[in-house]
Enzyme design. Structure first.
Site, mmCIF file in Angstrom:
data_model
loop_
_atom_site.group_PDB
_atom_site.id
_atom_site.type_symbol
_atom_site.label_atom_id
_atom_site.label_comp_id
_atom_site.label_asym_id
_atom_site.label_seq_id
_atom_site.Cartn_x
_atom_site.Cartn_y
_atom_site.Cartn_z
ATOM 1 C CB CYS A 134 -0.910 -0.005 1.224
ATOM 2 S SG CYS A 134 -2.052 1.391 1.294
ATOM 3 C CG HIS A 177 -5.840 -2.224 -1.937
ATOM 4 N ND1 HIS A 177 -4.793 -2.878 -1.326
ATOM 5 C CD2 HIS A 177 -5.597 -0.898 -1.748
ATOM 6 C CE1 HIS A 177 -3.963 -1.982 -0.783
ATOM 7 N NE2 HIS A 177 -4.432 -0.780 -1.032
ATOM 8 C CD GLU A 178 -6.969 1.300 -4.610
ATOM 9 O OE1 GLU A 178 -5.965 0.637 -4.898
ATOM 10 O OE2 GLU A 178 -6.955 2.172 -3.709
ATOM 11 C CG HIS A 181 -7.341 2.645 0.851
ATOM 12 N ND1 HIS A 181 -6.631 2.729 2.023
ATOM 13 C CD2 HIS A 181 -6.488 2.139 -0.065
ATOM 14 C CE1 HIS A 181 -5.397 2.288 1.818
ATOM 15 N NE2 HIS A 181 -5.288 1.906 0.565
HETATM 16 C C1 LIG Z 1 -0.079 -5.414 -7.329
HETATM 17 C C2 LIG Z 1 0.727 -4.197 -7.639
HETATM 18 N N1 LIG Z 1 0.801 -3.218 -6.676
HETATM 19 C C3 LIG Z 1 1.530 -2.117 -6.964
HETATM 20 N N2 LIG Z 1 1.674 -1.120 -6.035
HETATM 21 N N3 LIG Z 1 0.737 -1.015 -5.032
HETATM 22 C C4 LIG Z 1 -0.509 -0.502 -5.370
HETATM 23 O O1 LIG Z 1 -0.790 -0.152 -6.470
HETATM 24 C C5 LIG Z 1 -1.497 -0.358 -4.236
HETATM 25 C C6 LIG Z 1 -2.820 -1.002 -4.573
HETATM 26 C C7 LIG Z 1 -2.669 -2.442 -5.059
HETATM 27 C C8 LIG Z 1 -2.119 -3.411 -4.009
HETATM 28 C C9 LIG Z 1 -2.704 -4.756 -4.378
HETATM 29 C C10 LIG Z 1 -3.897 -4.514 -5.226
HETATM 30 C C11 LIG Z 1 -4.033 -3.036 -5.429
HETATM 31 C C12 LIG Z 1 -1.657 1.145 -4.041
HETATM 32 N N4 LIG Z 1 -2.587 1.405 -2.951
HETATM 33 O O2 LIG Z 1 -2.059 1.704 -1.746
HETATM 34 C C13 LIG Z 1 -3.757 2.110 -3.331
HETATM 35 O O3 LIG Z 1 -4.673 2.079 -2.274
HETATM 36 C C14 LIG Z 1 2.159 -1.972 -8.198
HETATM 37 F F1 LIG Z 1 2.844 -0.863 -8.467
HETATM 38 C C15 LIG Z 1 2.024 -2.991 -9.130
HETATM 39 N N5 LIG Z 1 2.609 -2.903 -10.381
HETATM 40 C C16 LIG Z 1 2.270 -3.814 -11.471
HETATM 41 C C17 LIG Z 1 2.110 -3.023 -12.766
HETATM 42 N N6 LIG Z 1 3.305 -2.199 -13.040
HETATM 43 C C18 LIG Z 1 3.140 -1.483 -14.283
HETATM 44 C C19 LIG Z 1 4.361 -0.642 -14.547
HETATM 45 O O4 LIG Z 1 4.565 0.266 -13.450
HETATM 46 C C20 LIG Z 1 4.763 -0.412 -12.200
HETATM 47 C C21 LIG Z 1 3.536 -1.274 -11.899
HETATM 48 C C22 LIG Z 1 3.776 -2.083 -10.626
HETATM 49 N N7 LIG Z 1 1.309 -4.100 -8.847
HETATM 50 NI NI NI Z 2 -3.633 1.155 -0.496
#
Ligand SMILES: Cc1nc(NNC(=O)[C@H](CC2CCCC2)CN(O)CO)c(F)c(N2CCN3CCOC[C@@H]3C2)n1
Ligand code: NI
Length: 207
Positions: A134, A177-178, A181
């Site tokens: 997160c 997840h969102e 929040h």
């Molecule tokens: C799985 C993942 N979680 C990343 N981060 N966490 C988040 O997004 C949190 C939200 C996610 C956590 C699990 C489900 C939702 C943010 N949250 O706190 C919002 O409430 C990533 F960044 C990521 N990816 C894969 C795709 N990639 C494309 C190229 O750029 C990098 C990116 C990295 N996959």
């Molecule tokens: Ni989050």
């Protein structure tokens, strides 16, 4: 106000705008936004989506010091409104020689969701194989984040249109997840404290 600053044309959301554990709004329930959507609330959603795009861009994310994100909720900006943005990229395809080719559609899901709520959910559960992280949590919290495998979500889109979608797989995990929040729930609330990596009966593990 926080929102006034964030929606300024020149402002780009960065990690300084994202509140961390201990900040009150992460444990509060956000309000539904009023309909039809105000310009300010439309701009807020667009700024959140812009952050996600920037966070997924190798050059911009490095330049701006952004952690990668596929989702963001307004609670994480200190704003108690039910506004979330989700940006799930398609995996790049690979040609016969193993070279990456850009997918036809860049994104599997790209949606700003207002007043999103789960109206039905599968009995079957699911979790991401590697657990979750997160942007508001500056530490690793290992373990399966056990969620509903499939959900039906009702929300209003940026054109103030009511939508109802069914989600499964990675997108289902991301939207849950969102929405969590916006209800003051953190991902680690769904990890089994005794056996974080226990696979519950019938639970799907998503790659
Ligand atoms: C799985 C993942 N979680 C990343 N981060 N966490 C988040 O997004 C949190 C939200 C996610 C956590 C699990 C489900 C939702 C943010 N949250 O706190 C919002 O409430 C990533 F960044 C990521 N990816 C894969 C795709 N990639 C494309 C190229 O750029 C990098 C990116 C990295 N996959
Ligand atoms: Ni989050």
């Amino acid at each position: 106000s926080i929102q006034e600053n964030i929606i300024k044309a020149s402002h780009l959301i960065n990690m300084d705008d994202i509140v961390r554990e201990g900040y009150p709004t992460l444990r509060e329930v956000a309000e539904n936004v009023t309909l039809p959507l105000s310009d300010e609330d439309i701009r807020l959603g667009e700024k959140m989506m812009e952050f996600l795009r920037n966070s997924q861009d190798p050059v911009l994310s490095e330049k701006m010091g952004l952690r990668g994100g596929v989702g963001l909720a307004a609670n994480q900006l200190g704003i108690l409104k039910k506004v979330i943005a989700v940006l799930v990229p398609n995996d790049p395809e690979v040609d016969e020689d193993g070279n990456e080719i850009a997918p036809t559609e860049a994104y599997k899901m790209q949606e700003i969701m207002y007043n999103a709520r789960i109206i039905s959910e599968s009995v079957q559960e699911a979790a991401l194989e590697g657990g979750e992280g997160c942007l508001s949590v500056d530490r690793d919290v290992p373990g399966f984040v056990v969620r509903h495998a499939r959900v039906t979500v009702e929300y209003v889109d940026k054109n103030s249109e009511k939508k109802k979608i069914r989600l499964k797989g990675f997108e289902s995990m991301c939207v849950q997840h969102e929405i969590d929040h916006t209800n003051g729930i953190m991902f680690y609330d769904h990890i089994n404290p005794e056996q974080p990596w226990a696979v519950k009966d019938g639970m799907l593990v998503i790659q």
